[in-house]
Write a protein that holds these residues in place. Sequence first.
Motif, PDB file in Angstrom:
ATOM      1  N   ARG A  58      14.347  55.862  79.903  1.00  0.00           N
ATOM      2  CA  ARG A  58      13.881  54.521  79.548  1.00  0.00           C
ATOM      3  C   ARG A  58      14.745  53.910  78.449  1.00  0.00           C
ATOM      4  O   ARG A  58      15.011  52.694  78.452  1.00  0.00           O
ATOM      5  CB  ARG A  58      12.422  54.593  79.074  1.00  0.00           C
ATOM      6  CG  ARG A  58      11.762  53.234  78.832  1.00  0.00           C
ATOM      7  CD  ARG A  58      10.340  53.395  78.351  1.00  0.00           C
ATOM      8  NE  ARG A  58      10.278  54.015  77.040  1.00  0.00           N
ATOM      9  CZ  ARG A  58      10.437  53.355  75.884  1.00  0.00           C
ATOM     10  NH1 ARG A  58      10.681  52.049  75.892  1.00  0.00           N
ATOM     11  NH2 ARG A  58      10.339  53.985  74.733  1.00  0.00           N
ATOM     12  N   LYS A  59      15.226  54.735  77.530  1.00  0.00           N
ATOM     13  CA  LYS A  59      16.017  54.244  76.408  1.00  0.00           C
ATOM     14  C   LYS A  59      17.523  54.278  76.689  1.00  0.00           C
ATOM     15  O   LYS A  59      18.314  53.885  75.829  1.00  0.00           O
ATOM     16  CB  LYS A  59      15.728  55.086  75.163  1.00  0.00           C
ATOM     17  CG  LYS A  59      14.300  54.970  74.659  1.00  0.00           C
ATOM     18  CD  LYS A  59      14.092  55.838  73.431  1.00  0.00           C
ATOM     19  CE  LYS A  59      12.673  55.697  72.883  1.00  0.00           C
ATOM     20  NZ  LYS A  59      12.466  56.582  71.700  1.00  0.00           N
ATOM     21  N   ASP A  61      21.069  53.516  77.299  1.00  0.00           N
ATOM     22  CA  ASP A  61      21.843  52.287  77.118  1.00  0.00           C
ATOM     23  C   ASP A  61      23.326  52.622  77.284  1.00  0.00           C
ATOM     24  O   ASP A  61      23.898  53.367  76.499  1.00  0.00           O
ATOM     25  CB  ASP A  61      21.587  51.704  75.728  1.00  0.00           C
ATOM     26  CG  ASP A  61      22.290  50.364  75.522  1.00  0.00           C
ATOM     27  OD1 ASP A  61      22.916  49.862  76.479  1.00  0.00           O
ATOM     28  OD2 ASP A  61      22.227  49.826  74.404  1.00  0.00           O
ATOM     29  N   THR A  63      25.731  50.346  77.327  1.00  0.00           N
ATOM     30  CA  THR A  63      26.544  49.231  76.859  1.00  0.00           C
ATOM     31  C   THR A  63      27.679  49.692  75.965  1.00  0.00           C
ATOM     32  O   THR A  63      28.845  49.298  76.140  1.00  0.00           O
ATOM     33  CB  THR A  63      25.673  48.214  76.091  1.00  0.00           C
ATOM     34  OG1 THR A  63      24.579  47.816  76.923  1.00  0.00           O
ATOM     35  CG2 THR A  63      26.494  46.993  75.704  1.00  0.00           C
ATOM     36  N   THR A  64      27.355  50.541  74.992  1.00  0.00           N
ATOM     37  CA  THR A  64      28.366  50.983  74.043  1.00  0.00           C
ATOM     38  C   THR A  64      29.408  51.894  74.676  1.00  0.00           C
ATOM     39  O   THR A  64      30.498  52.071  74.137  1.00  0.00           O
ATOM     40  CB  THR A  64      27.705  51.719  72.867  1.00  0.00           C
ATOM     41  OG1 THR A  64      26.933  52.822  73.377  1.00  0.00           O
ATOM     42  CG2 THR A  64      26.784  50.786  72.093  1.00  0.00           C
ATOM     43  N   ARG A  66      30.658  51.454  77.780  1.00  0.00           N
ATOM     44  CA  ARG A  66      31.330  50.777  78.902  1.00  0.00           C
ATOM     45  C   ARG A  66      32.835  51.007  78.906  1.00  0.00           C
ATOM     46  O   ARG A  66      33.444  51.205  79.959  1.00  0.00           O
ATOM     47  CB  ARG A  66      31.039  49.268  78.860  1.00  0.00           C
ATOM     48  CG  ARG A  66      29.661  48.899  79.364  1.00  0.00           C
ATOM     49  CD  ARG A  66      29.421  47.412  79.171  1.00  0.00           C
ATOM     50  NE  ARG A  66      30.235  46.614  80.060  1.00  0.00           N
ATOM     51  CZ  ARG A  66      29.760  45.853  81.036  1.00  0.00           C
ATOM     52  NH1 ARG A  66      28.460  45.821  81.265  1.00  0.00           N
ATOM     53  NH2 ARG A  66      30.557  45.140  81.787  1.00  0.00           N
ATOM     54  N   THR A 173      25.342  50.952  84.403  1.00  0.00           N
ATOM     55  CA  THR A 173      26.236  50.292  83.448  1.00  0.00           C
ATOM     56  C   THR A 173      26.506  48.835  83.817  1.00  0.00           C
ATOM     57  O   THR A 173      26.424  47.945  82.964  1.00  0.00           O
ATOM     58  CB  THR A 173      27.577  51.037  83.362  1.00  0.00           C
ATOM     59  OG1 THR A 173      27.341  52.412  83.034  1.00  0.00           O
ATOM     60  CG2 THR A 173      28.477  50.420  82.299  1.00  0.00           C
ATOM     61  N   PRO A 176      22.512  46.758  85.941  1.00  0.00           N
ATOM     62  CA  PRO A 176      21.257  47.349  85.451  1.00  0.00           C
ATOM     63  C   PRO A 176      19.995  46.614  85.873  1.00  0.00           C
ATOM     64  O   PRO A 176      18.894  47.131  85.677  1.00  0.00           O
ATOM     65  CB  PRO A 176      21.428  47.309  83.930  1.00  0.00           C
ATOM     66  CG  PRO A 176      22.336  46.135  83.692  1.00  0.00           C
ATOM     67  CD  PRO A 176      23.282  46.122  84.857  1.00  0.00           C
ATOM     68  N   ARG A 257      18.518  55.831  86.597  1.00  0.00           N
ATOM     69  CA  ARG A 257      18.629  56.208  85.188  1.00  0.00           C
ATOM     70  C   ARG A 257      18.131  57.633  84.966  1.00  0.00           C
ATOM     71  O   ARG A 257      18.737  58.409  84.206  1.00  0.00           O
ATOM     72  CB  ARG A 257      17.837  55.221  84.330  1.00  0.00           C
ATOM     73  CG  ARG A 257      18.248  53.766  84.505  1.00  0.00           C
ATOM     74  CD  ARG A 257      17.243  52.817  83.878  1.00  0.00           C
ATOM     75  NE  ARG A 257      17.318  52.856  82.434  1.00  0.00           N
ATOM     76  CZ  ARG A 257      18.130  52.101  81.696  1.00  0.00           C
ATOM     77  NH1 ARG A 257      18.950  51.234  82.294  1.00  0.00           N
ATOM     78  NH2 ARG A 257      18.141  52.192  80.389  1.00  0.00           N
TER      79      ARG A 257
END
Length: 369
Positions: A58-59, A61, A63-64, A66, A173, A176, A257
């Motif tokens: 669920r958490k 991420d 983005t960082t 990519r 990524t 989403p 995920r």
Amino acid sequence: MQLSFCKLRTHQWCFLLFNVLLFHALLFGADFVEEYLLQAFPGTYTDLKVLEVRERARKLDMTTARGNISQQYTINYPEACSGQDVFLLVLIFSAPDNAHRREAIRRTWANRTHVQECLIRTLFVLESPRSLSTQATVLREAELHSDIIQGRLIESPGNLTPKTLLAMQWVVTYCPFARFILQANETAFVNLMALGDYLLTLRRHPEDLYIGRVVHQEMPDREPNSPHFLSPNQYRDKYFPDYCTGSAFVLSQDVARKVIVASEEVHFPVPYDVFIGICVRKAGVVPTHSARFSGERHIRYNACCYQFIFSSANVGDDQLDSIWQDLRDERSCSLLETYYGLVACKALTYLDKFSFFNTGTISDADSNG
């Protein structure tokens, strides 16, 4: 002597009725049993490890990450979903040198871009070929169609699991917000209209959805001389967890995920579809069985039957064109026509198990796989 149904006696009517029921039981009984036995039930997430996987998913991420993730792809298309509300993202696993097959898919079943005004986006997922000339062809194809994702993995049957993880990683990524992900083999035919209509009718929130043709209680291969040998030290359980066959199956975004998170603890050398089944079990997701997915079976063609089913395996290029022509006409089949079509294609599919009933279409399709 001409037979008159009006003059049949009670025991004769009973005999006819019994045979009709027996015929339908033999034809459809297995599907009904599978639907009942493999019915998915919501899990009660009391296992701390399951809860941990679900919370981490669920958490999650990306983005960082990519920048680092993009380096794992020889060909990337990060703008594929940008600015679009994608309802169904279709990922077709394809071999690099099968450009002709990809073109056949583009002009047929993957040519469907919407279902009830909801967007369908189709991409091909490739490995890297050993041949430089093949790679040059793939690069030109990607530039022309903008629908290819290629991982930095050398083409090999043993790389299907890493290829699957790369595909799931790409989805989370770069796409989403896609609600559903269909993963399919290039040898399959998929009825995106029927599948899309079904997904739109789901009453529950689209979470924990993992649907396809479920394989139940398959045993690992314990034969030492087999290429798929799996020793008890590598995998202790007697059976694999239930999983959907890899020909075609659907995941909701959250399951993709969960697969990424759970995969960190899965190191078994198993087929990629079994690998997905192991990952989703660790995340508390139960696969949903649908007999409308054919699994690894080729379904003999009937227009009304193919309007109803979701997928058929091992469909040749020529047959793809004729199927698409019929489906594009969008002729509505009546209930009786659909029933007859299902009976016809089901019966012929069973007959195909005997070699003397096999047709050239199936052989051609197998050669494409």
